[in-house]
Design a protein around this motif. Structure first.
Motif, mmCIF file in Angstrom:
data_model
loop_
_atom_site.group_PDB
_atom_site.id
_atom_site.type_symbol
_atom_site.label_atom_id
_atom_site.label_comp_id
_atom_site.label_asym_id
_atom_site.label_seq_id
_atom_site.Cartn_x
_atom_site.Cartn_y
_atom_site.Cartn_z
ATOM 1 N N PHE A 135 8.437 5.459 -11.371
ATOM 2 C CA PHE A 135 8.057 5.907 -12.717
ATOM 3 C C PHE A 135 8.540 4.954 -13.804
ATOM 4 O O PHE A 135 8.822 5.360 -14.932
ATOM 5 C CB PHE A 135 8.569 7.334 -12.976
ATOM 6 C CG PHE A 135 8.066 8.320 -11.965
ATOM 7 C CD1 PHE A 135 6.749 8.740 -11.992
ATOM 8 C CD2 PHE A 135 8.904 8.790 -10.947
ATOM 9 C CE1 PHE A 135 6.261 9.625 -11.034
ATOM 10 C CE2 PHE A 135 8.432 9.672 -9.993
ATOM 11 C CZ PHE A 135 7.109 10.102 -10.031
ATOM 12 N N THR A 136 8.591 3.670 -13.475
ATOM 13 C CA THR A 136 9.011 2.685 -14.468
ATOM 14 C C THR A 136 7.934 2.431 -15.513
ATOM 15 O O THR A 136 8.166 1.670 -16.462
ATOM 16 C CB THR A 136 9.394 1.356 -13.786
ATOM 17 O OG1 THR A 136 8.278 0.876 -13.021
ATOM 18 C CG2 THR A 136 10.587 1.549 -12.865
ATOM 19 N N ALA A 169 8.336 12.948 -15.533
ATOM 20 C CA ALA A 169 7.289 12.363 -14.698
ATOM 21 C C ALA A 169 7.523 12.684 -13.222
ATOM 22 O O ALA A 169 6.573 12.978 -12.480
ATOM 23 C CB ALA A 169 7.227 10.856 -14.916
ATOM 24 N N ALA A 170 8.781 12.632 -12.788
ATOM 25 C CA ALA A 170 9.099 12.954 -11.396
ATOM 26 C C ALA A 170 8.791 14.414 -11.091
ATOM 27 O O ALA A 170 8.213 14.743 -10.040
ATOM 28 C CB ALA A 170 10.559 12.639 -11.105
ATOM 29 N N ALA A 171 9.178 15.302 -11.997
ATOM 30 C CA ALA A 171 8.905 16.720 -11.789
ATOM 31 C C ALA A 171 7.408 16.987 -11.744
ATOM 32 O O ALA A 171 6.910 17.742 -10.894
ATOM 33 C CB ALA A 171 9.564 17.540 -12.889
ATOM 34 N N GLU A 172 6.659 16.355 -12.637
ATOM 35 C CA GLU A 172 5.209 16.543 -12.664
ATOM 36 C C GLU A 172 4.542 16.033 -11.393
ATOM 37 O O GLU A 172 3.493 16.537 -10.975
ATOM 38 C CB GLU A 172 4.619 15.834 -13.881
ATOM 39 C CG GLU A 172 4.985 16.494 -15.203
ATOM 40 C CD GLU A 172 4.641 15.638 -16.404
ATOM 41 O OE1 GLU A 172 4.049 14.544 -16.216
ATOM 42 O OE2 GLU A 172 4.972 16.047 -17.532
ATOM 43 N N PRO A 199 6.872 0.534 -6.337
ATOM 44 C CA PRO A 199 5.458 0.856 -6.094
ATOM 45 C C PRO A 199 4.573 -0.384 -6.176
ATOM 46 O O PRO A 199 4.753 -1.237 -7.053
ATOM 47 C CB PRO A 199 5.137 1.848 -7.211
ATOM 48 C CG PRO A 199 6.458 2.471 -7.564
ATOM 49 C CD PRO A 199 7.459 1.366 -7.406
ATOM 50 N N LEU A 200 3.620 -0.456 -5.258
ATOM 51 C CA LEU A 200 2.761 -1.631 -5.190
ATOM 52 C C LEU A 200 1.802 -1.695 -6.371
ATOM 53 O O LEU A 200 1.555 -2.771 -6.916
ATOM 54 C CB LEU A 200 1.974 -1.612 -3.874
ATOM 55 C CG LEU A 200 1.055 -2.794 -3.589
ATOM 56 C CD1 LEU A 200 1.861 -4.097 -3.530
ATOM 57 C CD2 LEU A 200 0.322 -2.579 -2.275
ATOM 58 N N THR A 230 3.270 4.143 -9.723
ATOM 59 C CA THR A 230 3.994 5.165 -8.973
ATOM 60 C C THR A 230 3.082 6.276 -8.491
ATOM 61 O O THR A 230 3.026 6.581 -7.296
ATOM 62 C CB THR A 230 5.119 5.757 -9.835
ATOM 63 O OG1 THR A 230 5.979 4.714 -10.266
ATOM 64 C CG2 THR A 230 5.928 6.762 -9.023
ATOM 65 N N ARG A 231 2.357 6.923 -9.408
ATOM 66 C CA ARG A 231 1.516 8.056 -9.006
ATOM 67 C C ARG A 231 0.432 7.622 -8.030
ATOM 68 O O ARG A 231 0.117 8.349 -7.073
ATOM 69 C CB ARG A 231 0.877 8.710 -10.245
ATOM 70 C CG ARG A 231 1.837 9.474 -11.137
ATOM 71 C CD ARG A 231 2.480 10.658 -10.425
ATOM 72 N NE ARG A 231 1.518 11.676 -10.062
ATOM 73 C CZ ARG A 231 1.263 12.766 -10.787
ATOM 74 N NH1 ARG A 231 1.898 12.966 -11.932
ATOM 75 N NH2 ARG A 231 0.401 13.671 -10.388
ATOM 76 N N GLU A 232 -0.127 6.437 -8.246
ATOM 77 C CA GLU A 232 -1.183 5.951 -7.364
ATOM 78 C C GLU A 232 -0.676 5.749 -5.935
ATOM 79 O O GLU A 232 -1.471 5.810 -4.981
ATOM 80 C CB GLU A 232 -1.755 4.633 -7.894
ATOM 81 C CG GLU A 232 -2.487 4.752 -9.218
ATOM 82 C CD GLU A 232 -1.574 4.755 -10.432
ATOM 83 O OE1 GLU A 232 -2.107 4.717 -11.564
ATOM 84 O OE2 GLU A 232 -0.330 4.782 -10.262
#
Length: 262
Positions: free
Chosen positions: A14-15, A25-28, A246-247, A250-252
């Motif tokens: 989540f950077t 963002a982590a909770a969501e 994350p490549l 994050t969410r993706e």
């Protein structure tokens, strides 16, 4: 494998957001817990509010580390000439862990300092771990020891998973255990499923990333279906920290949680 519990490492995930916004963002994204190495730029009250507001549990903090490119960049736990600094920094980390309701303080071992023999640095490391164990005994916070790979951290004081377990066992205190990081273990030792089988009975915490590039599971060389199956089969009930870069967002990159643990 549905019982595996993953937490978000907010240094790495989540950077896309400012640090204090990463909790929401982590909770969501469905995480119930977080970890991050360095809370020290923020007051405990601010961080605790972010945890509470988002229904998150704090898993760990690290002992402080020095600036990148310095001998202290991986911490000073093994530095014979910096014992007062180590003790002061550890007590600060312990204070944060208690205030945040964290399970663990990770005692970052450090790289053997210039001009010091590995034997002397290792002896100081063991002595500092024992001292820290005594300080933490009444708090409920437990201590983590982690072997890091020599490619990313050349000269790191703990060289193998077995050595980390031996130090924890030598303390014989019940509040010192191993942080089993599958990324570090694969790079330095390989035969990862055996490392998991040997290490998880004494591991307090697990962290994951896919070598060689340290991205999310499924992007590198590891068979994470087998890794997660081995962790589940061991009976491990702790958190699994997502300590990867994350490549492509994050969410993706979070689809692996369902795809590789089904």
């Amino acid at each position: 494998m549905s019982g595996l519990r993953f937490d978000a490492n907010l240094k790495w995930l989540f950077t896309e957001h400012d640090f204090l916004d990463r909790f929401a963002a982590a909770a969501e994204a469905g995480f119930a817990a977080v970890e991050y190495p360095a809370p020290y730029a923020y007051p405990v009250s601010e961080l605790r509010a972010r945890l509470d507001d988002n229904g998150l549990h704090q898993v760990l903090v690290n002992t402080p580390m020095g600036e990148r490119g310095t001998p202290e960049q991986q911490g000073v736990t093994c530095f014979p000439d910096l014992v007062p600094r180590f003790r002061s920094e550890f007590l600060t980390a312990l204070e944060y862990a208690v205030g945040l309701g964290a399970d663990f303080v990770h005692l970052v071992g450090g790289m053997v300092p210039p001009g010091v023999s590995r034997d002397r640095a290792f002896a100081r490391y063991v002595a500092n771990v024992a001292w820290a164990s005594e300080q933490a005994a009444s708090t409920g916070v437990r201590l983590l020891l982690e072997a890091q790979n020599k490619r990313d951290a050349p000269g790191f004081v703990l060289e193998t998973q077995a050595q980390a377990r031996a130090v924890a066992e030598a303390c014989d205190a019940g509040n010192v255990g191993v942080l089993l990081d599958v990324y570090h273990a694969q790079i330095d030792e390989g035969d990862l499923l055996r490392r998991i089988e040997e290490g998880l009975p004494e591991a307090f915490h697990v962290q994951i990333a896919d070598p060689p590039s340290r991205h999310e599971p499924g992007t590198g060389e590891l068979n994470f279906r087998a890794v997660f199956a081995a962790i589940a089969a061991s009976g491990y009930e702790g958190w699994i920290g997502c300590e990867y870069e994350p490549l492509a967002g994050t969410r993706e990159g979070l689809a692996w949680r369902e795809e590789l643990t089904a």
